[in-house]
Scaffold this active site. Structure first.
Site, short mmCIF file in Angstrom:
data_model
loop_
_atom_site.label_atom_id
_atom_site.label_comp_id
_atom_site.label_asym_id
_atom_site.label_seq_id
_atom_site.Cartn_x
_atom_site.Cartn_y
_atom_site.Cartn_z
N GLN A 12 -15.30 -27.40 52.78
CA GLN A 12 -16.68 -27.88 52.59
C GLN A 12 -16.73 -29.18 51.80
OE1 GLN A 12 -18.98 -25.53 49.88
NE2 GLN A 12 -20.94 -26.08 50.82
N LEU A 13 -15.96 -29.25 50.73
CA LEU A 13 -15.98 -30.45 49.88
C LEU A 13 -15.13 -31.56 50.48
CD1 LEU A 13 -15.40 -28.64 46.49
CD2 LEU A 13 -17.50 -29.81 47.13
N ARG A 34 -4.31 -26.58 58.68
CA ARG A 34 -4.54 -26.62 60.14
C ARG A 34 -4.99 -28.02 60.52
NH1 ARG A 34 -10.42 -25.83 60.16
NH2 ARG A 34 -10.88 -25.47 57.97
N TYR A 138 -11.54 -14.88 41.46
CA TYR A 138 -11.81 -16.31 41.63
C TYR A 138 -12.18 -16.94 40.28
CZ TYR A 138 -14.57 -20.39 43.21
OH TYR A 138 -15.10 -21.65 43.41
N1 SER Z 1 -19.60 -21.34 45.77
C1 SER Z 1 -18.60 -20.58 45.11
C2 SER Z 1 -18.61 -19.17 45.55
O1 SER Z 1 -19.66 -18.68 45.89
C3 SER Z 1 -18.82 -20.63 43.63
O2 SER Z 1 -18.04 -21.62 43.08
O3 SER Z 1 -17.61 -18.54 45.54
#
Ligand code: SER
Length: 304
Positions: A12-13, A34, A138
């Protein structure tokens, strides 16, 4: 002259940073595991950021001096496979650091996230210096990374910088496996006349940022004199905060008539440990952070 490598460039980024660097005639080498389906208008090499030798080879081959390390398993995917998420998020991070030290890389950007906060933070308005007790793998990997950003800055005088992104909204390239993804999914479904089943409860408020602000803010931040940066781990930045219900109402006002069905799943538990709003005053004071896209401006991009 900056010569930039982006890891995780097809995410995305990454794609948005590529567009920005292309427009500004900055050399960029995009890498991912990929191949891209479309022309990126920049050099591209297949590379896994877990493969230190391969990245080392590419850094040397392309005379790279700046790294944007964007590889990450996001929050929801992380909960599906926490061991894999930790391994990918941390090993790729450590690889980039050691390669950067050995290759004299002058600057590194690495995104952190609102996922570093937790229930001990003030979730109504999370301060820059909150207590951080992330409860997702995460978030834990992002917090570990933040501590390492601070550590490597001091230990090796490495110029590694980081921002705590809120949910990033983009329409060209979608995120994958995040908790804030609902906002993009809801906008696109309703715009296309399709009902949307929202995986968060209607009143779950989370901070968001439109991609153009995220990219511009990051570039501005990366170009600030290091001495002005008082925060040595990761700066809070944000655009606007919103709940699914408020978004749904806005979309109805804009003429959408498809329905939103609320059916929360495990991602609700993740969102419940994240802040509703975050305090970005350190970024404002230290490097003039500001966003341009509020909810209205963001929706204008889609509903022109
Ligand atoms: N957008 C990310 C997520 O939802 C948060 O950093 O995991």
């Amino acid at each position: 002259m900056e010569r930039i490598i982006i890891t995780g460039a097809l995410g995305q980024l990454g794609r948005e940073f590529i567009k920005f660097f292309n427009k500004n005639n900055t050399y960029v080498l995009a890498t991912d595991i990929r191949s891209p389906l479309e022309d990126l208008s920049c050099d591209f090499e297949i590379a896994d950021a877990m493969d230190e030798k391969r990245i080392d080879f590419l850094i040397k081959k392309h005379n790279i001096n700046v790294v944007y390390h964007l590889v990450a398993v996001l929050s929801a995917n992380g909960e599906r496979n926490p061991f894999m998420a930790w391994e990918i998020n941390m090993k790729s991070f450590q690889n980039i650091i050691s390669l950067s030290i050995n290759n004299g890389i002058k600057k590194i950007f690495w995104p952190s996230s609102i996922a570093v906060f937790g229930t001990k933070s003030n979730l109504s308005f999370a301060a820059q210096d909150s207590i951080l007790n992330p409860e997702t793998i995460y978030g834990i990997s992002k917090l570990a990374g933040e501590r390492l950003v601070n550590y490597y800055n001091k230990k090796f005088d490495l110029d590694i910088r980081s921002l705590r992104y809120p949910g990033i909204i983009s329409f060209d390239t979608k995120p994958g496996g995040g908790t804030t993804d609902y906002i993009i999914e809801m906008i696109q479904s309703l715009k296309n006349g399709k009902d949307y089943t929202c995986f968060l409860n209607r009143n779950t408020e989370l901070p968001m940022l439109y991609i153009n602000d995220a990219v511009k803010g990051t570039i501005d931040y990366m170009s600030v004199d290091k001495q002005n940066l008082k925060v040595k781990d990761s700066y809070n930045i944000t655009g606007f905060s919103i709940t699914p219900n408020k978004l749904e109402k806005k979309l109805i006002e804009l003429g959408c008539n498809a329905k939103v069905i609320y059916k929360s799943d495990f991602r609700q538990d993740i969102a419940d440990t994240w802040p509703k709003k975050i305090d970005d005053s350190s970024a404002i004071n230290d490097w003039n952070w500001k966003f341009e896209y509020g909810l209205k401006e963001t929706l204008n991009v889609v509903f022109k």
